[in-house]
Design an enzyme around this catalytic site. Structure first.
Site, short mmCIF file in Angstrom:
data_model
loop_
_atom_site.label_atom_id
_atom_site.label_comp_id
_atom_site.label_asym_id
_atom_site.label_seq_id
_atom_site.Cartn_x
_atom_site.Cartn_y
_atom_site.Cartn_z
N LYS A 134 0.81 -1.22 0.00
CA LYS A 134 0.00 0.00 0.00
C LYS A 134 0.85 1.27 0.00
O LYS A 134 0.45 2.27 -0.58
CB LYS A 134 -0.97 0.01 1.18
N LYS A 152 -11.18 -10.40 -9.98
CA LYS A 152 -12.10 -10.52 -8.84
C LYS A 152 -13.34 -9.67 -9.06
O LYS A 152 -13.26 -8.59 -9.64
CB LYS A 152 -11.40 -10.02 -7.56
N LYS A 177 -16.32 -3.74 -6.78
CA LYS A 177 -17.23 -2.61 -6.92
C LYS A 177 -16.61 -1.54 -7.81
O LYS A 177 -17.31 -0.65 -8.28
CB LYS A 177 -17.58 -2.03 -5.56
#
Ligand code: TRP
Length: 329
Positions: free
Chosen positions: A109, A192, A195
Site C-alpha cells: 500500500k 475478482k 465494486k
C-alpha cells in the site's frame, strides 16, 4: 470460543463481499460468542471522504443486519469504542518497527512513496492487534491476506505478556474459511468481482432487483462447452468455474455436487437455474437491506447498542493492560 472480526467499510456491496465474508460471519453466530465491527478507524489510513466514511459505515452495518447478523452478536463501529485506540497506543510500546516493516500489506500500500504514506498505514496492524486483544478474542475469521497481521497480533500479545510478566492476552487463532470462495467478475473470470469495475454487468450488487440479477447471469461470459462431470476439469475455464462456484456457495453444497447435478448440460440450462437460486437467496436480503437503508437512524441506534456492549466487554482488559504497564488511570 470468542470470535471477532472487522471489516473495512465500502459502499455498494456485492455478491463477492457476501459470499466471501459476510455469509461466513452469519453462520459463525452458532459457533461461539461473536463480535463484528466496522473498521472505521482503519479507514482513516485510506482516501475516503468524511461523507463516504459516514455513509459506508451505516450501509455496511445495514448489510450485516440484512444478511442475518442478529442479537447473538455484538456489532458496532470501532470509533465508538475508545478502548481500541487506547489499547493501540499501549501496544505501540510493544510492537517493533522491524515487525511492521515486514508487513506485506504496508509494503504494497505504501509503494515507493513511503515518506508520503500516513503513519497510520504503518501502524495499521497494531490497531488491528488492539481490536482483537481488547476482547481477548480466541478466533479471528479473516481472508488469506490478513494471516500475517494475525501472526503479528500473536507476536505483540506474547511480547506484552512476557515483558510485563502477565498472562493477560491469549494468542488468537486465525480462522481461514475454506468455505469462503473467491468470486470473480461475470465478464472476466480472471478478475475478482469488484465494486470498482466500470461495468455494472460484472457484478451482482446486493441491492439489484430480481430482474437485474437474472439478466446479469444470463449475460455472464461463458464458453460453448457443456459442464463436465468433475469440477477439476474446469481449471482452464475460468468463467464456467466461477459460475459453478457461485452456485455451490449459494446452495451450500460443494462445487463437485453442482457438476454432479449439471454434468452434460450447457449454460443455456445452467444459467437460468443459477439465476433462480440467486434470486431466491438474495431477494430477502435485498428487501431487508432496502428497508434498513430507509431508516438509517435505526441502524445507527443498533451500532450504538453494540458499542455499549463492546465497551463493557473491553473494559476489564483495557484496565488490566493499563495496570500492567503502570499507568495510573
Ligand atoms: N484488516 C482487516 C481487513 O482488511 C480488517 C480488520 C481490522 C480486522 N481489524 C480487524 C479483521 C481485526 C480481523 C480482526 O480485512
Amino acid at each position: 470460543m470468542r470470535i471477532l472480526s472487522g471489516i473495512q467499510t465500502t459502499g455498494n456491496l456485492h455478491l463477492g463481499n457476501y459470499l466471501g465474508a459476510i455469509k461466513q460471519w452469519v453462520a459463525m453466530q452458532d459457533q461461539g460468542e461473536c463480535l463484528f465491527f466496522l473498521a472505521d478507524l482503519h479507514s482513516l489510513t485510506g482516501s475516503m471522504t468524511p461523507a463516504e466514511r459516514a455513509s459506508t459505515t451505516i450501509e455496511m452495518a445495514a448489510t450485516l443486519l440484512a444478511a442475518g447478523i442478529d442479537e447473538r452478536s455484538i456489532m458496532f463501529n470501532q470509533a465508538r469504542v475508545p478502548a481500541h485506540s487506547e489499547l493501540c497506543w499501549i501496544l505501540q510500546g510493544t510492537a517493533r518497527m522491524g515487525w511492521l516493516n515486514r508487513m506485506t500489506q504496508w509494503k504494497d500500500k505504501a509503494g515507493k512513496n513511503r515518506d508520503g504514506a500516513p503513519v497510520g498505514l504503518f501502524t495499521y496492524p497494531v490497531l488491528q492487534a488492539a481490536d482483537i486483544l481488547a476482547y481477548k478474542a480466541t478466533h479471528v475469521p479473516v481472508g488469506e491476506d490478513q494471516k500475517q497481521h494475525l501472526e503479528l497480533t500473536r507476536d505483540i500479545a506474547e511480547k506484552f505478556n512476557t515483558d510485563y510478566g502477565v498472562d493477560l492476552f491469549p494468542l488468537p487463532e486465525p480462522l481461514i474459511s475454506k468455505a469462503a470462495p473467491r468470486i470473480m467478475s461475470l465478464r472476466d473470470g480472471g478478475a475478482k468481482m469488484s465494486k470498482s469495475d466500470p461495468s455494472d454487468m460484472s457484478r451482482i450488487n446486493l441491492i439489484d432487483s430480481d430482474d437485474l440479477i437474472a439478466q446479469k447471469f444470463r449475460k455472464a461470459r461463458t464458453d460453448p462447452d457443456p459442464l463436465p462431470d468433475s469440477f477439476d476439469a474446469l481449471a482452464e475455464r475460468a468463467e464456467a468455474r466461477n459460475l459453478v462456484t457461485i452456485y455451490a456457495a449459494l446452495a451450500d453444497v460443494t462445487p463437485q455436487a453442482v457438476v454432479d447435478q449439471f454434468a452434460g448440460q450447457g449454460f443455456g440450462a445452467f444459467k437460468p437455474a443459477l439465476a433462480d437460486l440467486a434470486v431466491a437467496k438474495l431477494a430477502p436480503i435485498r428487501d431487508r437491506l432496502t428497508r434498513l437503508l430507509d431508516d438509517r437512524a435505526a441502524v445507527g441506534a443498533e451500532l450504538a447498542k453494540g458499542a455499549a456492549r463492546a465497551t463493557e466487554m473491553a473494559a476489564p482488559t483495557l484496565r488490566a493492560a493499563q495496570q500492567a504497564v503502570g499507568l495510573q488511570i
